[in-house]
Scaffold this motif. Sequence first.
Motif, mmCIF file in Angstrom:
data_model
loop_
_atom_site.group_PDB
_atom_site.id
_atom_site.type_symbol
_atom_site.label_atom_id
_atom_site.label_comp_id
_atom_site.label_asym_id
_atom_site.label_seq_id
_atom_site.Cartn_x
_atom_site.Cartn_y
_atom_site.Cartn_z
ATOM 1 N N PRO A 101 121.785 9.792 38.917
ATOM 2 C CA PRO A 101 121.462 8.724 40.202
ATOM 3 C C PRO A 101 120.283 7.929 39.935
ATOM 4 C CG PRO A 101 121.869 11.083 40.721
ATOM 5 C CD PRO A 101 121.567 11.050 39.306
ATOM 6 N N LEU A 102 120.528 6.685 40.306
ATOM 7 C CA LEU A 102 119.474 5.682 40.289
ATOM 8 C C LEU A 102 119.236 5.150 41.672
ATOM 9 C CD1 LEU A 102 121.165 3.520 37.141
ATOM 10 C CD2 LEU A 102 119.333 5.493 36.961
ATOM 11 N N ASN A 103 117.914 5.073 42.032
ATOM 12 C CA ASN A 103 117.360 4.507 43.158
ATOM 13 C C ASN A 103 117.491 2.702 42.988
ATOM 14 O OD1 ASN A 103 114.998 3.535 41.873
ATOM 15 N ND2 ASN A 103 113.945 5.499 42.728
ATOM 16 N N ALA A 104 117.114 2.181 43.945
ATOM 17 C CA ALA A 104 117.308 0.578 44.090
ATOM 18 C C ALA A 104 116.516 0.192 42.983
ATOM 19 C CB ALA A 104 117.308 0.107 45.410
ATOM 20 N N LEU A 105 115.302 0.631 42.868
ATOM 21 C CA LEU A 105 114.176 -0.039 41.995
ATOM 22 C C LEU A 105 114.558 0.131 40.673
ATOM 23 C CD1 LEU A 105 111.425 -1.252 41.010
ATOM 24 C CD2 LEU A 105 110.545 0.773 41.440
ATOM 25 N N THR A 106 115.107 1.668 40.101
ATOM 26 C CA THR A 106 115.589 1.914 38.772
ATOM 27 C C THR A 106 116.810 1.057 38.633
ATOM 28 O OG1 THR A 106 114.637 3.827 39.196
ATOM 29 C CG2 THR A 106 116.471 3.683 37.225
ATOM 30 N N VAL A 223 109.526 -5.810 31.266
ATOM 31 C CA VAL A 223 108.703 -5.841 32.197
ATOM 32 C C VAL A 223 107.468 -6.188 31.856
ATOM 33 C CG1 VAL A 223 107.673 -5.348 34.594
ATOM 34 C CG2 VAL A 223 110.114 -4.736 33.788
ATOM 35 N N PRO A 224 106.791 -7.255 31.913
ATOM 36 C CA PRO A 224 105.457 -7.499 31.493
ATOM 37 C C PRO A 224 104.321 -6.599 31.816
ATOM 38 C CG PRO A 224 106.444 -9.435 32.451
ATOM 39 C CD PRO A 224 107.394 -8.447 32.731
ATOM 40 N N PHE A 225 103.847 -6.280 30.647
ATOM 41 C CA PHE A 225 102.693 -5.434 30.576
ATOM 42 C C PHE A 225 102.972 -3.917 31.235
ATOM 43 C CE2 PHE A 225 101.237 -9.584 31.609
ATOM 44 C CZ PHE A 225 100.585 -9.945 30.309
ATOM 45 N N ARG A 226 104.262 -3.592 31.090
ATOM 46 C CA ARG A 226 104.592 -2.157 31.733
ATOM 47 C C ARG A 226 105.801 -1.683 31.073
ATOM 48 N NH1 ARG A 226 107.445 -1.505 37.967
ATOM 49 N NH2 ARG A 226 107.861 0.699 37.650
ATOM 50 N N PRO A 227 105.557 -0.560 30.314
ATOM 51 C CA PRO A 227 106.747 0.246 29.497
ATOM 52 C C PRO A 227 107.334 0.972 30.679
ATOM 53 C CG PRO A 227 104.440 1.161 29.029
ATOM 54 C CD PRO A 227 103.946 0.011 29.899
ATOM 55 N N ILE A 228 108.689 1.397 30.362
ATOM 56 C CA ILE A 228 109.597 1.891 31.336
ATOM 57 C C ILE A 228 109.804 3.267 30.627
ATOM 58 C CG2 ILE A 228 111.686 1.858 32.683
ATOM 59 C CD1 ILE A 228 111.683 -1.204 32.375
ATOM 60 N N ASP A 229 109.661 4.340 31.322
ATOM 61 C CA ASP A 229 109.932 5.585 30.928
ATOM 62 C C ASP A 229 111.473 5.972 30.865
ATOM 63 O OD1 ASP A 229 110.398 8.384 30.679
ATOM 64 O OD2 ASP A 229 108.713 8.872 31.833
ATOM 65 N N MET A 230 111.757 6.220 29.750
ATOM 66 C CA MET A 230 113.306 6.139 29.362
ATOM 67 C C MET A 230 114.226 7.221 30.359
ATOM 68 S SD MET A 230 114.064 5.937 25.264
ATOM 69 C CE MET A 230 113.561 4.510 24.466
ATOM 70 N N ASN A 231 113.309 8.218 30.569
ATOM 71 C CA ASN A 231 113.958 9.235 31.576
ATOM 72 C C ASN A 231 114.222 8.666 32.905
ATOM 73 O OD1 ASN A 231 114.013 11.016 29.685
ATOM 74 N ND2 ASN A 231 112.226 12.390 30.473
ATOM 75 N N LEU A 232 113.901 7.491 33.404
ATOM 76 C CA LEU A 232 114.060 7.008 34.664
ATOM 77 C C LEU A 232 115.729 6.561 34.645
ATOM 78 C CD1 LEU A 232 111.334 4.255 35.723
ATOM 79 C CD2 LEU A 232 112.075 6.333 36.732
ATOM 80 N N PHE A 233 116.014 6.207 33.158
ATOM 81 C CA PHE A 233 117.588 5.840 32.732
ATOM 82 C C PHE A 233 118.484 6.858 32.604
ATOM 83 C CE2 PHE A 233 115.730 1.228 31.641
ATOM 84 C CZ PHE A 233 115.688 1.066 33.113
#
Length: 292
Positions: A101-106, A223-233
Amino acid sequence: KVEAAPTKQTHNLQGTFVPSTGLVQANPEQAYPFDNANCSGVYLPLHRPTADPAMDKTGSWLYGPHFKGRKRLWESRFQFRMKHDVKEPLLVGIELEDYVPLNALTKRLMGITVAALRQVAGSDLYHSTGDDPAKTEGSLEKPVFAMPLWAFDQLIVTPEGETPPDLTDPHFSSFGTIRADDRTAFVEEISRLEIRPGPVYTLAFWGISQFLNNIQWEVQKVVPFRPIDMNLFCGAPPVHLVLYTLKHEDGEARHLQRRKDYFFRLAFWSSRRPPSDRRLRGLFPEDRSWAE
């Protein structure tokens, strides 16, 4: 006092074939063999030691000289011997085990990520967040990101009877056809390729690696200057690296499991962010090499 560069990685990319033949780790001295109903071959996973910046900077690791001066974070090399003619197009991709499940931001972050990957891999990229089992009846599609075979970056076809290249050869990067040298010619060569028993097919893939830091388990440069945790996806590791064909089915465009015929399946994760012990026991039913 100048400290000596480390010679052993703190963390590494890990995984196992499905079904398991033992633990797979990046940067091995020899490629890992695999065998299934469709093909046999060897696989060599390479990854910069991104958890060890000093080691990466000095190149004091087995494949450091190959990565020197290159922007890629990782490279996957495959070598296939087919057991039958391959009639349907082969796809390479990343597949999740379950719907997440993904929220709007994700969802927005995923959309930006897919757009960045599509710029590198091409417009024929197929992406699906999968079917929500709570809202879908019948067969379910797993979350998947799949690309045609020409999304690979290097191709070497060795005629039957000749010796194919060693995946660990220091001169491997100079062999065969390179996508970056002439993208149009590379796509045309892949499109004309008749995949059948006899020849040995060697492929390498790294184009999207600049965005996926698998050891740190992060999506970066999206996203500039912001890595994204893979677990979000992905929810939780592992993620699956797969090659498959799709059986034709009238009126069905989804990549359903019943349509897939796998040629390669590798469940992978970072030793920094491993799967749960329960999931690892499921991946390694015959041994505990993951616990060593």
